[in-house]
Design an enzyme around this catalytic site. Structure first.
Site, mmCIF file in Angstrom:
data_model
loop_
_atom_site.group_PDB
_atom_site.id
_atom_site.type_symbol
_atom_site.label_atom_id
_atom_site.label_comp_id
_atom_site.label_asym_id
_atom_site.label_seq_id
_atom_site.Cartn_x
_atom_site.Cartn_y
_atom_site.Cartn_z
ATOM 1 N N ASP A 188 0.869 -1.166 0.000
ATOM 2 C CA ASP A 188 0.000 0.000 0.000
ATOM 3 C C ASP A 188 0.915 1.228 0.000
ATOM 4 O OD1 ASP A 188 -2.416 1.599 0.451
ATOM 5 O OD2 ASP A 188 -1.646 1.827 2.482
ATOM 6 N N ASP A 237 -0.138 5.231 0.867
ATOM 7 C CA ASP A 237 -0.372 6.203 1.939
ATOM 8 C C ASP A 237 -0.473 5.500 3.289
ATOM 9 O OD1 ASP A 237 -1.698 8.978 0.423
ATOM 10 O OD2 ASP A 237 -1.640 7.098 -0.694
ATOM 11 N N ASP A 261 -1.542 -0.870 5.986
ATOM 12 C CA ASP A 261 -1.742 -0.308 7.323
ATOM 13 C C ASP A 261 -3.193 -0.280 7.755
ATOM 14 O OD1 ASP A 261 -2.242 1.820 5.361
ATOM 15 O OD2 ASP A 261 -2.385 3.159 7.086
#
Length: 246
Positions: free
Chosen positions: A27, A29, A189
């Site tokens: 991922d 951001d 995250d």
């Protein structure tokens, strides 16, 4: 790092192909790059245009991986205003134009991220990006940060017909990167990342320093790490090779 061995949901995985090159899909951001400062800047630009008070980056950071609309809604909500569809439609181009022009003013890779990319590439892993950021913005950010060259594929929310947690997004990224799902790992995250990995049949690693490592994400992750130094070739290969029941 988890004290317990990695938890692999073995029933969802196919046999590991012989001689397949392992792939790590990141991922963006909140996982590889802390983009919250520049996203906050774009939000505050829009808020100022609307005569509303700005927000501190710490208020925006937990929402920074949820997309421009969610960030705009946060800013207007903080001022006591409900941003309806007309408001969002008007503000979204302004937000995106401002963000695109200032995409790497203050954004930077998390501590140890680039070293981890180097380690994994040096160990023979392929690397890819699967983000719910629009592909053009993701590519621009990675180019500005001078790390785009690490990745065999960079796929955004508009690259395929679906976006995470839709498995078409993650599996499409694996395919474009020349990878194979049984030897691929998703690093993210959020619960969205972990759910995407679960649906696509990939092993998953949760970085708990990101924007939204909620309890559901912890529960779904096969491995949880607190720093990039914990992400190395031997750890990820063990994660790929270990097939055990929960």
């Amino acid at each position: 790092m988890n004290a317990q061995p990695p938890r692999i949901h073995s029933a969802t995985f196919d046999p590991i192909p012989r001689d397949a090159t392992p792939l790590v899909v990141f991922d963006l951001d909140g996982t590889l790059v802390d983009t919250a400062p520049d996203l906050t800047g774009a939000l505050n630009y829009c808020l100022a245009e609307a005569g509303l008070p700005s927000l501190d980056v710490d208020a925006v950071r937990p929402h920074a991986g949820r997309g421009a609309r969610a960030i705009l809604q946060l800013g207007f909500s903080a001022a006591g205003i409900t941003a309806d569809e007309t408001c969002l439609t008007n503000q979204l181009p302004r937000f995106l134009d401002r963000y695109n022009a200032h995409i790497a003013d203050a954004s930077m890779p998390f501590s140890g991220a680039v070293d981890a990319l180097e380690r994994l590439r040096g160990a023979g892993f392929k690397l890819a990006i699967c983000t719910n950021k629009m592909e053009a913005l993701a590519r621009r950010l990675l180019v500005e940060l001078q790390i785009a060259g690490y990745f065999s594929a960079i796929c955004g929310s508009d690259t395929f017909a679906g976006r995470k947690p839709d498995p078409v997004h993650l599996l499409g990224t694996v395919s474009l990167a020349g990878g194979s799902a049984p030897v691929s790992i998703m690093v993210g995250d959020t619960d969205t990342d972990m759910e995407a990995a679960r649906r696509a049949g990939l092993r998953s690693v949760l970085v708990d320093f990101g924007y939204d490592p909620c309890p559901a994400a912890h529960e779904k992750a096969d491995l949880v790490v607190s720093r990039f130094s914990e992400i190395d070739a031997s750890t990820l290969l063990r994660l790929i090779e270990t097939v055990s029941a929960d």
